[in-house]
Design a protein around this motif. Structure first.
Motif, PDB file in Angstrom:
ATOM      1  N   SER A   1      -0.113  -3.446   2.814  1.00 48.75           N
ATOM      2  CA  SER A   1       0.267  -2.543   3.912  1.00 48.75           C
ATOM      3  C   SER A   1       1.747  -2.179   3.850  1.00 48.75           C
ATOM      4  N   THR A   2       2.524  -2.879   3.039  1.00 43.70           N
ATOM      5  CA  THR A   2       3.962  -2.583   2.928  1.00 43.70           C
ATOM      6  C   THR A   2       4.284  -1.708   1.712  1.00 43.70           C
ATOM      7  N   LEU A   3       3.259  -1.331   0.955  1.00 39.73           N
ATOM      8  CA  LEU A   3       3.509  -0.627  -0.316  1.00 39.73           C
ATOM      9  C   LEU A   3       3.088   0.836  -0.236  1.00 39.73           C
ATOM     10  N   PHE A   4       3.893   1.700  -0.849  1.00 48.95           N
ATOM     11  CA  PHE A   4       3.596   3.138  -0.872  1.00 48.95           C
ATOM     12  C   PHE A   4       3.811   3.675  -2.281  1.00 48.95           C
ATOM     13  N   GLN A   5       3.018   4.717  -2.602  1.00 47.44           N
ATOM     14  CA  GLN A   5       3.125   5.307  -3.936  1.00 47.44           C
ATOM     15  C   GLN A   5       4.329   6.229  -4.067  1.00 47.44           C
ATOM     16  N   ASP A   6       4.799   6.748  -2.959  1.00 44.75           N
ATOM     17  CA  ASP A   6       5.934   7.678  -3.000  1.00 44.75           C
ATOM     18  C   ASP A   6       7.130   7.055  -2.286  1.00 44.75           C
ATOM     19  N   SER A   7       8.311   7.502  -2.657  1.00 48.88           N
ATOM     20  CA  SER A   7       9.519   6.909  -2.083  1.00 48.88           C
ATOM     21  C   SER A   7       9.724   7.297  -0.623  1.00 48.88           C
ATOM     22  N   ALA A   8       9.007   8.336  -0.161  1.00 45.65           N
ATOM     23  CA  ALA A   8       9.108   8.715   1.249  1.00 45.65           C
ATOM     24  C   ALA A   8       8.229   7.837   2.132  1.00 45.65           C
ATOM     25  N   GLY A   9       7.327   7.083   1.516  1.00 50.44           N
ATOM     26  CA  GLY A   9       6.457   6.200   2.297  1.00 50.44           C
ATOM     27  C   GLY A   9       5.319   6.928   2.984  1.00 50.44           C
ATOM     28  N   LEU A  10       4.819   7.996   2.363  1.00 52.21           N
ATOM     29  CA  LEU A  10       3.748   8.785   2.976  1.00 52.21           C
ATOM     30  C   LEU A  10       2.374   8.460   2.389  1.00 52.21           C
ATOM     31  N   ILE A  11       2.336   7.984   1.138  1.00 55.23           N
ATOM     32  CA  ILE A  11       1.050   7.761   0.462  1.00 55.23           C
ATOM     33  C   ILE A  11       0.847   6.259   0.266  1.00 55.23           C
ATOM     34  N   PRO A  12      -0.062   5.661   1.018  1.00 53.95           N
ATOM     35  CA  PRO A  12      -0.260   4.205   0.895  1.00 53.95           C
ATOM     36  C   PRO A  12      -0.791   3.810  -0.470  1.00 53.95           C
ATOM     37  N   VAL A  13      -0.497   2.606  -0.854  1.00 59.63           N
ATOM     38  CA  VAL A  13      -1.082   2.023  -2.062  1.00 59.63           C
ATOM     39  C   VAL A  13      -2.427   1.418  -1.675  1.00 59.63           C
ATOM     40  N   THR A  14      -3.456   1.727  -2.445  1.00 61.62           N
ATOM     41  CA  THR A  14      -4.793   1.265  -2.083  1.00 61.62           C
ATOM     42  C   THR A  14      -5.425   0.347  -3.120  1.00 61.62           C
ATOM     43  N   THR A  15      -4.940   0.414  -4.360  1.00 63.87           N
ATOM     44  CA  THR A  15      -5.605  -0.394  -5.384  1.00 63.87           C
ATOM     45  C   THR A  15      -4.658  -0.654  -6.554  1.00 63.87           C
ATOM     46  N   VAL A  16      -5.053  -1.571  -7.405  1.00 58.33           N
ATOM     47  CA  VAL A  16      -4.203  -1.910  -8.552  1.00 58.33           C
ATOM     48  C   VAL A  16      -4.078  -0.713  -9.492  1.00 58.33           C
ATOM     49  N   GLY A  17      -2.987  -0.693 -10.238  1.00 58.65           N
ATOM     50  CA  GLY A  17      -2.752   0.384 -11.198  1.00 58.65           C
ATOM     51  C   GLY A  17      -1.882   1.488 -10.657  1.00 58.65           C
ATOM     52  N   GLN A  18      -1.783   1.572  -9.319  1.00 56.41           N
ATOM     53  CA  GLN A  18      -0.944   2.630  -8.749  1.00 56.41           C
ATOM     54  C   GLN A  18       0.531   2.224  -8.840  1.00 56.41           C
ATOM     55  N   THR A  19       1.380   3.217  -9.099  1.00 56.92           N
ATOM     56  CA  THR A  19       2.807   2.932  -9.180  1.00 56.92           C
ATOM     57  C   THR A  19       3.417   2.940  -7.780  1.00 56.92           C
ATOM     58  N   ILE A  20       4.547   2.254  -7.666  1.00 50.41           N
ATOM     59  CA  ILE A  20       5.105   1.962  -6.353  1.00 50.41           C
ATOM     60  C   ILE A  20       6.428   2.707  -6.158  1.00 50.41           C
ATOM     61  N   GLY A  21       6.501   3.507  -5.098  1.00 52.44           N
ATOM     62  CA  GLY A  21       7.725   4.254  -4.801  1.00 52.44           C
ATOM     63  C   GLY A  21       8.516   3.680  -3.643  1.00 52.44           C
ATOM     64  N   LYS A  22       7.844   2.868  -2.802  1.00 54.04           N
ATOM     65  CA  LYS A  22       8.550   2.295  -1.653  1.00 54.04           C
ATOM     66  C   LYS A  22       7.895   0.979  -1.243  1.00 54.04           C
ATOM     67  N   VAL A  23       8.734   0.016  -0.857  1.00 52.14           N
ATOM     68  CA  VAL A  23       8.261  -1.276  -0.353  1.00 52.14           C
ATOM     69  C   VAL A  23       8.980  -1.555   0.956  1.00 52.14           C
ATOM     70  N   LEU A  24       8.203  -1.812   1.994  1.00 50.42           N
ATOM     71  CA  LEU A  24       8.820  -2.094   3.291  1.00 50.42           C
ATOM     72  C   LEU A  24       9.366  -3.518   3.330  1.00 50.42           C
ATOM     73  N   ASP A  25      10.516  -3.639   3.971  1.00 46.11           N
ATOM     74  CA  ASP A  25      11.159  -4.935   4.182  1.00 46.11           C
ATOM     75  C   ASP A  25      10.537  -5.578   5.426  1.00 46.11           C
ATOM     76  N   LYS A  26      10.014  -6.793   5.281  1.00 42.77           N
ATOM     77  CA  LYS A  26       9.363  -7.466   6.415  1.00 42.77           C
ATOM     78  C   LYS A  26      10.319  -8.354   7.213  1.00 42.77           C
ATOM     79  N   SER A  27      11.597  -8.335   6.854  1.00 44.70           N
ATOM     80  CA  SER A  27      12.548  -9.204   7.544  1.00 44.70           C
ATOM     81  C   SER A  27      12.994  -8.625   8.882  1.00 44.70           C
ATOM     82  N   GLY A  28      12.706  -7.351   9.095  1.00 45.67           N
ATOM     83  CA  GLY A  28      13.187  -6.696  10.306  1.00 45.67           C
ATOM     84  C   GLY A  28      14.520  -6.011  10.127  1.00 45.67           C
ATOM     85  N   ASN A  29      15.084  -6.109   8.928  1.00 47.72           N
ATOM     86  CA  ASN A  29      16.387  -5.487   8.684  1.00 47.72           C
ATOM     87  C   ASN A  29      16.285  -4.057   8.121  1.00 47.72           C
TER      88      ASN A  29
END
Lengths: 385, 119
Positions: free
Chosen positions: A162-190
């Motif tokens: 739920s913290t991973l997105f395929q695009d750097s804007a964070g609009l396209i969620p990652v749904t399965t393996v093999g997809q490249t990652i453009g953005k990862v949300l920080d879960k620390s609250g910062n």
């Protein structure tokens, strides 16, 4: 039996023989004399019998975010296939003329071995099985709690889709393996979210087949993700990451702080640089009680520098810490400081080789029990103890 | 994204290919690693993951034309693009981890290239 009966019986046998020869694909008709039948039968005996097992060109499973599963693959055309779940129940399979097939298993898919049985018309059979292990549920809460008092830092949990997105804007969620990652949300609250807008530098999602945990695989060539943070005021930093390394490893993995985003990263004169190379094993590593003073004229004091490799995966090849390009050899020594507060911004980055499941940077002291707890959680991802 | 692809192009075509990649929403400066052959010629390279469909789309000049792009402008650059492709679709995760480095290192070795600098 009269002679007439015998003749009729012979004619019936002749008809049956003709049908049998035709069934075997040998040309025969009513004009063929009975004396020619032995030659026709000999033609059958020279027919090649197919004894080759049917080929399974591919057979893969992809786990979706909701723990449903899609089986896909390709077999040679014209064969029959059966897919069975771990209970031996047959699953519905769609197969195309070219041999491509797929089967969707609704959520939650049963864990265990799924067996693909492929058979051809000659009775030859090939069997292949895949072990389905669903991802470990994200065990992030204890780590998130480390940030309850709002210390600086970041927590990246690549096992939490739920913290991973395929695009750097964070609009396209990652749904399965093999997809490249453009953005990862920080879960620390910062809100120190990792990004990478350039496709060739993006890592991709992979799943450890032993532990079931998701992670990001770095290509060791140009992949890097980074977060821009305003400044770091903490005087003590803990860094953790759970990492599985590539068996062929020429650049290692890096988890760093720097004043440039670095793509690919460079161990420069203004950075805190935790790097390691490790051949083909898992490990959980931490750097502890690393003190950074907020003035470049002052020197940083390493009160404790520890790296711990799991007992399962031994022989650490190398773990090196650099501060401003100076290699830190041992704890309880002082090194040239770096003014993290000026200039801003500072970048948190990850790059290198292998697979990373989690990366944590906390700008405060941790207790031994907190460190131990963090290690335990990291070890789950990499299958260590 | 099952295809591990190493792209290497002579320096003169680098900006054109980076421009094309940016137009195709792949971000800027994809070809970022400067390479050099024994004669001192400069090349640029990168490694990236592609799906088969996306790769076919990239290589399809007619498709690029249908996007309104001037194909003739990019054709020389695409023709001078050296690609090393490894399909990882049937590989285990253990194997996939190793493929980018294997692909990159072997391609540079085959072409007698060394890394000059990373941007």
């Amino acid at each position: 039996m009269t002679i007439s009966d015998k003749l009729l019986s012979i004619l019936e046998i002749k008809d049956e023989l003709k049908s049998a020869i035709l069934e075997k694909g040998v040309d025969i008709n009513n004009q063929t004399s009975f004396s020619e039948y032995p030659d026709k039968i000999r033609l059958i005996s020279t027919t090649t019998v197919d004894t080759e097992a049917p080929i399974i060109e591919s057979f893969t499973l992809n786990i979706n975010v909701d723990n449903s599963v899609m089986f896909e693959g390709k077999v040679e055309s014209g064969v029959n296939i059966i897919l069975m779940n771990p209970n031996g129940e047959t699953l519905p399979v769609t197969i195309n003329e070219n041999g491509s097939f797929s089967s969707y298993v609704p959520s939650p898919a049963m864990e265990g071995f799924y067996t693909l049985i492929v058979s051809d018309s000659s009775g030859n059979t090939t069997v292949e099985a895949k072990n389905l292990k669903l991802p470990v549920a994200p065990v992030n809460d204890p780590i998130v709690e480390l940030f309850n008092e709002k210390p600086e830092g970041a927590f990246y949990d690549f096992n939490d889709l739920s913290t991973l997105f395929q695009d750097s804007a964070g609009l396209i969620p990652v749904t399965t393996v093999g997809q490249t990652i453009g953005k990862v949300l920080d879960k620390s609250g910062n809100n120190n979210h990792l990004i990478q807008p350039t496709v060739s530098r993006q890592p991709k999602l992979i799943r450890d087949e032993e532990t079931g945990s998701y992670g990001l695989v770095w290509d060791g060539v140009d992949d890097v993700m980074y977060a821009s943070i305003p400044k770091i005021e903490s005087t003590s930093i803990h860094m953790f990451f759970s990492q599985r390394f590539a068996s062929i490893n020429n650049s290692g993995f890096q988890f760093y702080l720097s004043d440039v985003p670095m793509s690919p990263p460079v161990n420069n004169n203004r950075s805190l640089w935790l790097t390691t190379t490790y051949d083909g094993f898992y490990s959980a590593i931490w750097l502890r009680h690393f003190r950074i003073l907020g003035n470049p004229a002052q020197r940083s004091n390493i009160t404790s520098l520890r790296n711990v490799f799991s007992s399962k995966h031994v022989k650490p090849k190398n773990l090196v810490v650099y501060l401003n390009k100076e290699r830190i050899q041992s704890p309880n020594a002082t090194y040239q400081g770096f003014d993290w507060q000026n200039p801003a911004p500072v970048f948190i980055g990850l790059a290198g080789n292998g697979v990373t499941h989690k990366a944590i940077l906390i700008g405060r002291e941790l207790t031994d029990s907190e460190v131990s707890m963090t290690q335990d959680i990291l070890n789950i991802d990499v299958g260590a103890w | 994204m099952n295809l591990s692809i190493v792209n290497i192009v002579p320096e003169e075509y680098r900006s054109l290919l980076n421009e094309l990649a940016e137009i195709l929403n792949m971000g800027s400066a994809n070809l970022s690693i400067q390479l050099q052959d024994e004669a001192g010629n400069i090349y640029y390279g990168c490694h990236s993951w592609w799906s088969v469909d996306k790769y076919i789309q990239f290589k399809d000049l007619h498709g690029l034309s249908s996007l309104g792009l001037d194909v003739e402008k990019y054709k020389p650059a695409i023709k001078n693009l050296t690609e090393s492709i490894i399909d990882t679709v049937n590989m285990s995760s253990d194997e996939v981890i190793t493929i980018p480095s294997i692909n990159w290192d072997s391609t540079l070795k085959d072409l007698n290239l060394t890394i000059n600098e990373k941007e």
